[in-house]
Design an enzyme around this catalytic site. Sequence first.
Site, PDB file in Angstrom:
ATOM      1  N   CYS A 128      38.277   7.758  -7.110  1.00 35.87           N
ATOM      2  CA  CYS A 128      38.284   6.431  -7.739  1.00 35.87           C
ATOM      3  C   CYS A 128      39.680   5.784  -7.754  1.00 35.87           C
ATOM      4  O   CYS A 128      39.831   4.613  -7.395  1.00 35.87           O
ATOM      5  CB  CYS A 128      37.742   6.541  -9.161  1.00 35.87           C
ATOM      6  SG  CYS A 128      38.315   7.979 -10.076  1.00 35.87           S
ATOM      7  N   HIS A 248      39.929   1.746 -14.483  1.00 33.82           N
ATOM      8  CA  HIS A 248      41.253   2.353 -14.383  1.00 33.82           C
ATOM      9  C   HIS A 248      42.317   1.278 -14.165  1.00 33.82           C
ATOM     10  O   HIS A 248      42.051   0.224 -13.598  1.00 33.82           O
ATOM     11  CB  HIS A 248      41.330   3.292 -13.160  1.00 33.82           C
ATOM     12  CG  HIS A 248      40.501   4.525 -13.269  1.00 33.82           C
ATOM     13  ND1 HIS A 248      39.903   4.947 -14.424  1.00 33.82           N
ATOM     14  CD2 HIS A 248      40.169   5.461 -12.336  1.00 33.82           C
ATOM     15  CE1 HIS A 248      39.250   6.066 -14.213  1.00 33.82           C
ATOM     16  NE2 HIS A 248      39.387   6.408 -12.949  1.00 33.82           N
TER      17      HIS A 248
HETATM   18  C1  3JM Z   1      36.077  12.900 -10.088  1.00 33.21           C
HETATM   19  O1  3JM Z   1      32.486  19.302  -9.446  1.00 33.21           O
HETATM   20  C2  3JM Z   1      33.428  18.897 -10.099  1.00 33.21           C
HETATM   21  O2  3JM Z   1      34.229  19.668 -10.650  1.00 33.21           O
HETATM   22  C3  3JM Z   1      33.652  17.393 -10.207  1.00 33.21           C
HETATM   23  C4  3JM Z   1      35.086  17.088 -10.131  1.00 33.21           C
HETATM   24  C5  3JM Z   1      35.392  15.613 -10.079  1.00 33.21           C
HETATM   25  C6  3JM Z   1      35.809  14.992  -8.882  1.00 33.21           C
HETATM   26  C7  3JM Z   1      35.848  15.783  -7.612  1.00 33.21           C
HETATM   27  O3  3JM Z   1      36.791  16.547  -7.398  1.00 33.21           O
HETATM   28  O4  3JM Z   1      34.912  15.645  -6.813  1.00 33.21           O
HETATM   29  C8  3JM Z   1      35.316  14.848 -11.255  1.00 33.21           C
HETATM   30  C9  3JM Z   1      35.652  13.502 -11.250  1.00 33.21           C
HETATM   31  C10 3JM Z   1      36.154  13.623  -8.891  1.00 33.21           C
HETATM   32  C11 3JM Z   1      36.636  12.929  -7.667  1.00 33.21           C
HETATM   33  O5  3JM Z   1      36.141  11.824  -7.388  1.00 33.21           O
HETATM   34  O6  3JM Z   1      37.519  13.417  -6.985  1.00 33.21           O
END
Ligand code: 3JM
Length: 344
Positions: A128, A248
Amino acid sequence: MKKFNTAIVGATGAVGAEFLKLIEERNFPFANLKLLASSRSAGKKINFMGKDYTVEETTENSFENVDIALFAGGSASKIFAPAAVKAGAICIDNSSTFRMDKNVPLVVPEVNPQAISKHKGIIANPNCSTIIMVMALKPLYEISKIKRIVVSTYQAVSGAGREGMEELKNQLDALANNQPIEAKILPVSKLDKHYQIASNALPQIDIFLENDYTKEEMKMIDETKKIMEDDDLKITATTVRIPVFRSHAESVNVEFFDEVTAEAAKSALEKFPGVIVKDNPQEMLYPQPLETSGKNDVEVGRIRKDFSVEHGLNFWVCGDQIRKGAALNALQIAEYLIEHWKEK
Ligand code: 3JM
């Protein structure tokens, strides 16, 4: 017009719900719509555009006859995206799992649509904070190649999904009522350790890595280079969670190889699709997370010269993390695919 069998994996979460809103708003041409989630949410009913859908548990067999699978994010991608590709679906994935894979395009449609056609079944949606920043960087990069970027983020709790938003609400309620404050979600980490976010700022988003950066910071650094197709780009990041529900904000310092005046930057940003310039210090006009919440466009302001280097600019950018930072960007990738669809 051809219609496409579409699946949403993670349909019950914050990003999943936004996918549904945007599919309706944008008249996305779906035929069959499958709402998939973990076993916890299976059986749940969702009314969408006047029709009741039952949420199904995601399995390796969920993707038969699916043309486009929209993965909302999380661990489901790693487990099920390969099965979806095998079944012939094109996956647009919101998680970080495949973003740095050489065979996976990492795409912001306004910035690098040319990468989409190289996909082999999976197209990754960037983080994001990366999406919101590169939306503002791209039109500037077209004026001059960028030497170095220093970015600090002010990220909403929506980045931690519904649970993150509930945690902030509960803590604000407790604070207002003089009740003890419970911290159960933030920061999201591998340790069973949490800090209050209400009336606070946490300089940790995602886990810490061996180099003492957080994974969120390294995502911004690595993904920006890949999207801008510039391995020489120098970039450093500090990512901070603040007690804002949604949308954000980022403070971005950019050093260019050639002169880019604030006026030239404003004019280029104004012409760029998906970007709105809100910048008038005399009128106290600048982007704010509250104002970009629920909106599609990214807003840029506080555009001004950085006097400390030869060719430098500072700016401030805000964008809705669940819209342009997640579901909208993914759906725009799907729309691009549809526009260029070729039968197999
Ligand atoms: C944004 O599986 C998880 O631990 C989700 C982690 C996560 C991510 C990611 O690394 O895919 C939470 C929030 C993201 C992101 O967009 O990178």
